[in-house]
Design a protein around this motif. Structure first.
Motif, mmCIF file in Angstrom:
data_model
loop_
_atom_site.group_PDB
_atom_site.id
_atom_site.type_symbol
_atom_site.label_atom_id
_atom_site.label_comp_id
_atom_site.label_asym_id
_atom_site.label_seq_id
_atom_site.Cartn_x
_atom_site.Cartn_y
_atom_site.Cartn_z
ATOM 1 N N GLN A 1 23.636 -39.781 77.741
ATOM 2 C CA GLN A 1 24.993 -40.133 77.162
ATOM 3 C C GLN A 1 25.893 -38.963 77.473
ATOM 4 N N GLY B 1 28.599 -39.649 81.475
ATOM 5 C CA GLY B 1 29.410 -40.860 81.661
ATOM 6 C C GLY B 1 30.125 -40.855 82.973
ATOM 7 N N SER C 1 31.035 -47.336 77.299
ATOM 8 C CA SER C 1 30.620 -45.899 77.040
ATOM 9 C C SER C 1 29.363 -45.368 76.974
ATOM 10 N N VAL C 2 28.482 -46.438 77.097
ATOM 11 C CA VAL C 2 26.790 -46.159 76.745
ATOM 12 C C VAL C 2 26.327 -46.188 78.135
ATOM 13 N N SER D 1 27.250 -47.803 81.477
ATOM 14 C CA SER D 1 28.526 -47.294 81.759
ATOM 15 C C SER D 1 28.656 -46.833 83.343
#
Length: 153
Positions: free
Chosen positions: A19, A22, A69-70, A74
């Motif tokens: 995470q 990104g 956003s994950v 992403s």
């Protein structure tokens, strides 16, 4: 601790760790006067079709959903948008040479006419971006009516 538990903990650790990596969803500086709709001034209905079905992937006006956003989703979305903008960027339309713009218009209507755009992988989650046969016809007819666009190759 069982091997299954260790695997689950390992996978969750990797998922949390990725995470932090990104994609870059910063909007580059661009001049609004170079926008496709601003420059080409399509009828309102055509402009709405283009905004709804094309702008998320082919402009700097992308509306990122929460799942963008994950990671690793992403990364896929970011790569997809980067590739879409590279091929056809509606936000930088005014920077294209006349020859390039005409070529892009021809590719645009051909992709839409063949049903290759918008991508089905996009319209699955964005149903409003799907084009009805009537919308395809309207869009293709409008693009083909533009000066310099060759309707047949």
């Amino acid at each position: 601790m069982t091997i299954k538990t260790k695997i689950i903990i390992g996978l969750l650790t990797v998922l949390v760790f990725i995470q932090f990596f990104g994609f870059d969803n910063e909007i580059p500086a661009y001049e609004a006067k170079n926008d496709f709709i601003t420059m080409m001034n399509p009828p309102a209905e055509i402009a709405q079709i283009i905004k709804t079905s094309c702008y998320d992937c082919h402009s700097y006006e992308t509306k990122y959903p929460w799942y963008a956003s994950v990671a690793p989703v992403s990364w896929w979305i970011g790569d997809h948008i980067e590739d879409g903008r590279k091929h056809f960027n509606l936000s930088t339309w005014g920077t294209y040479t006349e020859k390039k713009a005409l070529h892009k218009l021809e590719e645009f209507y051909e992709e839409v006419e063949k049903g290759e755009m918008p991508l089905s992988s996009y319209t699955i989650l964005h149903g409003d971006a799907s084009l009805s046969p009537e919308q395809v016809s309207q869009l293709v007819t409008w693009v083909k009516s533009l000066p310099g666009v060759e309707a047949e190759h």
